[in-house]
Design a protein around this motif. Structure first.
Motif, PDB file in Angstrom:
ATOM      1  N   GLU A   3      -0.441   7.974   5.759  1.00 10.18           N
ATOM      2  CA  GLU A   3      -0.671   6.555   6.006  1.00 10.18           C
ATOM      3  C   GLU A   3       0.004   6.085   7.294  1.00 10.18           C
ATOM      4  OE1 GLU A   3      -2.804   4.453   4.177  1.00 10.18           O
ATOM      5  OE2 GLU A   3      -3.311   6.501   3.632  1.00 10.18           O
TER       6      GLU A   3
ATOM      7  N   SER B 156      -0.492  10.325   0.015  1.00  8.44           N
ATOM      8  CA  SER B 156      -1.935  10.255  -0.225  1.00  8.44           C
ATOM      9  C   SER B 156      -2.538  11.630   0.034  1.00  8.44           C
ATOM     10  CB  SER B 156      -2.559   9.232   0.731  1.00  8.44           C
ATOM     11  OG  SER B 156      -3.933   9.515   0.945  1.00  8.44           O
TER      12      SER B 156
ATOM     13  N   GLN C 250      -5.589  12.000   0.970  1.00  4.63           N
ATOM     14  CA  GLN C 250      -6.818  11.727   1.718  1.00  4.63           C
ATOM     15  C   GLN C 250      -7.120  12.714   2.850  1.00  4.63           C
ATOM     16  OE1 GLN C 250      -7.025   7.864   3.691  1.00  4.63           O
ATOM     17  NE2 GLN C 250      -8.135   8.912   5.314  1.00  4.63           N
TER      18      GLN C 250
ATOM     19  N   ARG D  81       5.763   6.833  -2.839  1.00  2.00           N
ATOM     20  CA  ARG D  81       6.040   5.908  -1.732  1.00  2.00           C
ATOM     21  C   ARG D  81       7.469   5.393  -1.838  1.00  2.00           C
ATOM     22  NH1 ARG D  81       0.314   3.426  -0.144  1.00  2.00           N
ATOM     23  NH2 ARG D  81      -0.760   5.432  -0.332  1.00  2.00           N
TER      24      ARG D  81
ATOM     25  N   GLU E  58       8.804   2.873  -0.696  1.00  2.00           N
ATOM     26  CA  GLU E  58       8.846   1.484  -0.229  1.00  2.00           C
ATOM     27  C   GLU E  58       9.709   0.705  -1.204  1.00  2.00           C
ATOM     28  OE1 GLU E  58       4.925  -0.322  -0.346  1.00  2.00           O
ATOM     29  OE2 GLU E  58       4.308   1.046  -1.920  1.00  2.00           O
TER      30      GLU E  58
ATOM     31  N   LEU F  33       5.008   1.044  -7.807  1.00  2.00           N
ATOM     32  CA  LEU F  33       5.796   2.158  -8.327  1.00  2.00           C
ATOM     33  C   LEU F  33       6.136   3.066  -7.154  1.00  2.00           C
ATOM     34  CD1 LEU F  33       3.534   3.026 -11.391  1.00  2.00           C
ATOM     35  CD2 LEU F  33       5.908   2.212 -11.549  1.00  2.00           C
TER      36      LEU F  33
ATOM     37  N   GLU G  87      -8.798   9.649  -5.224  1.00  2.00           N
ATOM     38  CA  GLU G  87      -9.337   9.498  -3.871  1.00  2.00           C
ATOM     39  C   GLU G  87     -10.644  10.285  -3.691  1.00  2.00           C
ATOM     40  OE1 GLU G  87      -6.072   8.841  -0.719  1.00  2.00           O
ATOM     41  OE2 GLU G  87      -5.209  10.350  -2.029  1.00  2.00           O
TER      42      GLU G  87
ATOM     43  N   GLU H  62      -4.887  -5.967  -4.951  1.00  2.00           N
ATOM     44  CA  GLU H  62      -5.562  -4.777  -4.433  1.00  2.00           C
ATOM     45  C   GLU H  62      -5.551  -3.626  -5.445  1.00  2.00           C
ATOM     46  OE1 GLU H  62      -3.858  -3.278  -0.768  1.00  2.00           O
ATOM     47  OE2 GLU H  62      -4.826  -1.343  -1.095  1.00  2.00           O
ATOM     48  N   VAL H  63      -6.716  -3.188  -5.865  1.00  2.00           N
ATOM     49  CA  VAL H  63      -6.778  -1.981  -6.696  1.00  2.00           C
ATOM     50  C   VAL H  63      -7.258  -0.790  -5.885  1.00  2.00           C
ATOM     51  CG1 VAL H  63      -7.064  -2.898  -9.027  1.00  2.00           C
ATOM     52  CG2 VAL H  63      -9.072  -2.601  -7.584  1.00  2.00           C
TER      53      VAL H  63
ATOM     54  N   GLY I 105      -8.060   0.697  -1.803  1.00  2.00           N
ATOM     55  CA  GLY I 105      -8.069   0.590  -0.348  1.00  2.00           C
ATOM     56  C   GLY I 105      -8.874   1.764   0.182  1.00  2.00           C
TER      57      GLY I 105
ATOM     58  N   ARG J 274     -14.051   6.841   8.007  1.00  2.00           N
ATOM     59  CA  ARG J 274     -13.048   7.530   8.820  1.00  2.00           C
ATOM     60  C   ARG J 274     -13.529   7.667  10.268  1.00  2.00           C
ATOM     61  NH1 ARG J 274     -10.276   6.323   4.355  1.00  2.00           N
ATOM     62  NH2 ARG J 274     -10.624   7.762   2.633  1.00  2.00           N
TER      63      ARG J 274
ATOM     64  N   GLY K  56      -9.040   5.046  -2.007  1.00  2.00           N
ATOM     65  CA  GLY K  56      -8.021   5.398  -2.996  1.00  2.00           C
ATOM     66  C   GLY K  56      -7.936   4.297  -4.039  1.00  2.00           C
TER      67      GLY K  56
ATOM     68  N   GLY L 182      -5.658   2.944  -7.050  1.00  2.00           N
ATOM     69  CA  GLY L 182      -4.345   3.058  -7.698  1.00  2.00           C
ATOM     70  C   GLY L 182      -4.557   3.097  -9.203  1.00  2.00           C
TER      71      GLY L 182
HETATM   72  O1  4AD Z   1      -4.261   1.275   0.232  1.00  2.00           O
HETATM   73  P1  4AD Z   1      -3.563   2.596   0.113  1.00  2.00           P
HETATM   74  O2  4AD Z   1      -2.234   2.750   0.747  1.00  2.00           O
HETATM   75  O3  4AD Z   1      -4.602   3.653   0.683  1.00  2.00           O
HETATM   76  C1  4AD Z   1      -4.419   4.981   0.837  1.00  2.00           C
HETATM   77  O4  4AD Z   1      -3.441   5.607   0.501  1.00  2.00           O
HETATM   78  C2  4AD Z   1      -5.627   5.685   1.398  1.00  2.00           C
HETATM   79  N1  4AD Z   1      -5.206   7.006   1.876  1.00  2.00           N
HETATM   80  C3  4AD Z   1      -6.694   5.779   0.341  1.00  2.00           C
HETATM   81  C4  4AD Z   1      -7.933   6.451   0.821  1.00  2.00           C
HETATM   82  O5  4AD Z   1      -8.659   5.865   1.605  1.00  2.00           O
HETATM   83  N2  4AD Z   1      -8.204   7.655   0.377  1.00  2.00           N
HETATM   84  O6  4AD Z   1      -3.418   2.974  -1.428  1.00  2.00           O
HETATM   85  C5  4AD Z   1      -4.561   3.037  -2.263  1.00  2.00           C
HETATM   86  C6  4AD Z   1      -4.307   2.308  -3.557  1.00  2.00           C
HETATM   87  C7  4AD Z   1      -3.992   0.821  -3.389  1.00  2.00           C
HETATM   88  O7  4AD Z   1      -5.162   0.079  -3.281  1.00  2.00           O
HETATM   89  C8  4AD Z   1      -3.234   0.516  -4.671  1.00  2.00           C
HETATM   90  O8  4AD Z   1      -4.131   0.306  -5.739  1.00  2.00           O
HETATM   91  C9  4AD Z   1      -2.506   1.816  -4.929  1.00  2.00           C
HETATM   92  O9  4AD Z   1      -3.150   2.832  -4.206  1.00  2.00           O
HETATM   93  N3  4AD Z   1      -1.098   1.740  -4.506  1.00  2.00           N
HETATM   94  C10 4AD Z   1      -0.059   1.643  -5.354  1.00  2.00           C
HETATM   95  N4  4AD Z   1      -0.009   1.599  -6.696  1.00  2.00           N
HETATM   96  C11 4AD Z   1       1.205   1.498  -7.274  1.00  2.00           C
HETATM   97  N5  4AD Z   1       2.363   1.467  -6.579  1.00  2.00           N
HETATM   98  C12 4AD Z   1       2.371   1.526  -5.225  1.00  2.00           C
HETATM   99  N6  4AD Z   1       3.515   1.520  -4.560  1.00  2.00           N
HETATM  100  C13 4AD Z   1       1.111   1.617  -4.557  1.00  2.00           C
HETATM  101  N7  4AD Z   1       0.732   1.684  -3.261  1.00  2.00           N
HETATM  102  C14 4AD Z   1      -0.604   1.766  -3.256  1.00  2.00           C
END
Ligand code: 4AD
Ligand code: MG
Length: 484
Positions: A167, A207, A209, A230, A232, A240, A247, A407-408, A410, A414, A453, A455
């Motif tokens: 990411e 990820s 991806q 993550r 974060e 979490l 994905e 957001e569920v 993203g 590409r 992706g 979540g």
């Molecule tokens: O939007 P994100 O960061 O997208 C990706 O990681 C891309 N690589 C996905 C892709 O295009 N293949 O994360 C995708 C989803 C988010 O929309 C959210 O639902 C979930 O992952 N997510 C989390 N769920 C729980 N805890 C966290 N810290 C999350 N961060 C993201």
């Protein structure tokens, strides 16, 4: 151990079993009048009534038949005389498999808060609430595989330990076997990861991806379903540090195909649970209604859980661009009255409060926002052509926003153009050396492709109506907490 019959099976096919001698095993939910045991074995919501002939049973044994004790009962299945159940087991033998001393046991046969039970994650799955959540969680996971298998996708396992930051957000957990107190150093004084286990710096994946893209450009349609990590520092009810992500990645898909897939997939998962887990949904629905009983009306959910789920599967998701979203928000009442905490300005990311306004107030259904500013999105997203009435560069990215959750999903189309990707990576300080293979995919037999992706826990949260993401994963990992 002798053979047991599962309670779910007994209750669903009792007409075939009445008259037979059966053995059941499970945990006591309640013991009434020294005679009626409500026994649950986890196979379903329902309990089996086990009737004890207490005059002919050992008194000391019966004393141990209490809340959450584990027992084995053998006897004849008969039609029940009492109201409330069709059949019951007339026990002639009871064995205590695991006593449960209520003076010391933290769980009690009364309502206990979710926060309290979170600290007792080794026992909470025995409650109706958590057993329902975890059965539904299983159901969604199964439906994920079924959906993709039935639609010709291949399940791909991407690595947990990687050297790259998919990411580009730097929120990674380091994986290392170096001595943290005394790591080897380079001449410049930096930690020398060339001496580490993998001969380079590695981390837990954020990820799958980038590796899934490799699969898509060979197998056509693939998906991953695995843990992602993550680092974060977000202490919210939706974050979490360790969560599961699904994905899909598809060759020859553009952003519009990607949105269609996302919507169809979400609806499939919700329908699957509506069709197969109605007992659990009904229980969770009731739980929410009990909880909200004493709340003022405007704080209660506008629809019941099942109504919300049906509403989502029966209606088209709203689709808007980021630029449209910004215009809607800037013209909204809360914006004009200064009620948003964060400003809305083209180029800034939408905050949870903005997403909630769009989903819950404006459109009152799931919303897919697309074409975000390039500057706030990841390096791999495809750069759009300049668009009329759009102030800056955008990428073909989309987020699916759900009521109550935000957001569920993203996802994005590409960037398949080698030169454009290289220049995006330079702009965003993404190391090209690390992603040499990702760049080569664009040089040799590349193709337009897209993916997203989901979540997993956020979807489980939405379907179960649970307010906190920590209550839909068995052992949540969050800042400051990695118990169990
Ligand atoms: O939007 P994100 O960061 O997208 C990706 O990681 C891309 N690589 C996905 C892709 O295009 N293949 O994360 C995708 C989803 C988010 O929309 C959210 O639902 C979930 O992952 N997510 C989390 N769920 C729980 N805890 C966290 N810290 C999350 N961060 C993201
Ligand atoms: Mg995102």
């Amino acid at each position: 151990m002798s053979k047991r019959t599962e309670i779910k099976q007994i209750l669903s096919s009792h007409s075939d079993l009445v008259g037979q001698e059966l053995t059941v095993m499970g945990w006591v939910r309640a013991f009434r009048a020294n005679r009626f045991i409500a026994l649950n074995d986890g196979t379903s919501m329902k309990t089996l009534q086990v009737v004890v002939d207490f005059e002919n049973m050992d008194e000391n044994l019966l004393k141990q038949v209490g809340f959450h004790a584990c027992i084995k009962a053998t006897g004849q299945l008969v039609e029940s005389q009492g109201a409330g159940q069709a059949v019951e087991l007339q026990a002639n033998e009871i064995e205590i498999l695991g006593a449960c001393n209520l003076d010391e046991y933290p769980m009690q046969p009364k309502a206990q808060s979710l926060e309290f039970m979170r600290e007792k994650a080794h026992f909470r799955m025995r409650t109706n609430t958590f057993s329902s959540v975890f059965r539904i969680r299983h159901g969604i996971a199964y439906a994920v595989h079924k959906y993709f298998n039935d639609n010709g996708y291949f399940y791909m396992h991407t690595p947990i330990v990687t050297g790259s930051d998919a990411e580009g957000a730097g929120e990674m957990f380091r994986v290392s076997t170096l001595d943290p107190a005394n790591p080897p150093r380079t001449e410049e004084g930096d930690v020398d990861y060339s001496q580490d286990f993998f001969g380079k710096a590695t981390n837990l994946t954020v990820s799958g991806q980038l590796q899934a893209e490799i699969g898509a450009l060979a197998l056509g349609k693939v998906y991953t379903f695995g843990p992602t990590f993550r680092a974060e520092n977000s202490n919210t009810s939706r974050h979490l540090a360790e969560f599961w992500m699904i994905e899909p990645e598809v060759a020859f898909y553009d952003i519009y195909d990607d949105m269609d897939l996302a919507e169809d997939f979400c609806k499939y998962l919700i329908n699957f649970i509506l069709d197969n887990y109605s007992d659990e949904l009904e229980f969770l629905d009731q739980r929410i209604q009990n909880m909200e009983k004493n709340m003022p009306k405007e704080q209660r959910r506008p629809m019941s859980l099942t109504e919300t789920l049906r509403f989502v599967v029966d209606n088209d998701f709203e689709r808007i661009t980021y630029t449209e979203a910004v215009n809607i928000l800037r013209n909204s009442k809360p914006y004009k009255k200064g009620r948003f905490e964060y400003d809305v300005e083209w180029g800034k990311d939408l905050q949870a409060e903005h997403e909630r306004f769009l989903v819950e107030k404006k459109f009152k259904k799931p919303v897919i926002v697309r074409d975000y500013p390039a500057s706030i999105k990841a390096f791999y997203m495809r750069l759009n052509d300049e668009q009329e009435n759009v102030p800056g560069k955008t990428v073909a990215a989309m987020d699916v926003l759900f009521p109550g959750i935000g957001e569920v999903i993203g996802g994005s189309q590409r960037e398949e153009r080698h030169d454009v990707l290289v220049s995006r990576m330079k702009d965003m300080d993404v190391p090209e050396e690390e992603l040499w293979w990702y760049l080569e995919l664009r040089k040799f037999g590349g193709a337009p492709h897209a993916g997203f992706g989901l979540g997993f826990e956020r979807m489980v949260q939405f379907i179960t109506g649970m307010g906190n993401i920590r209550d839909v994963i068995a052992f949540p990992r969050t800042p400051g907490s990695a118990e169990f």
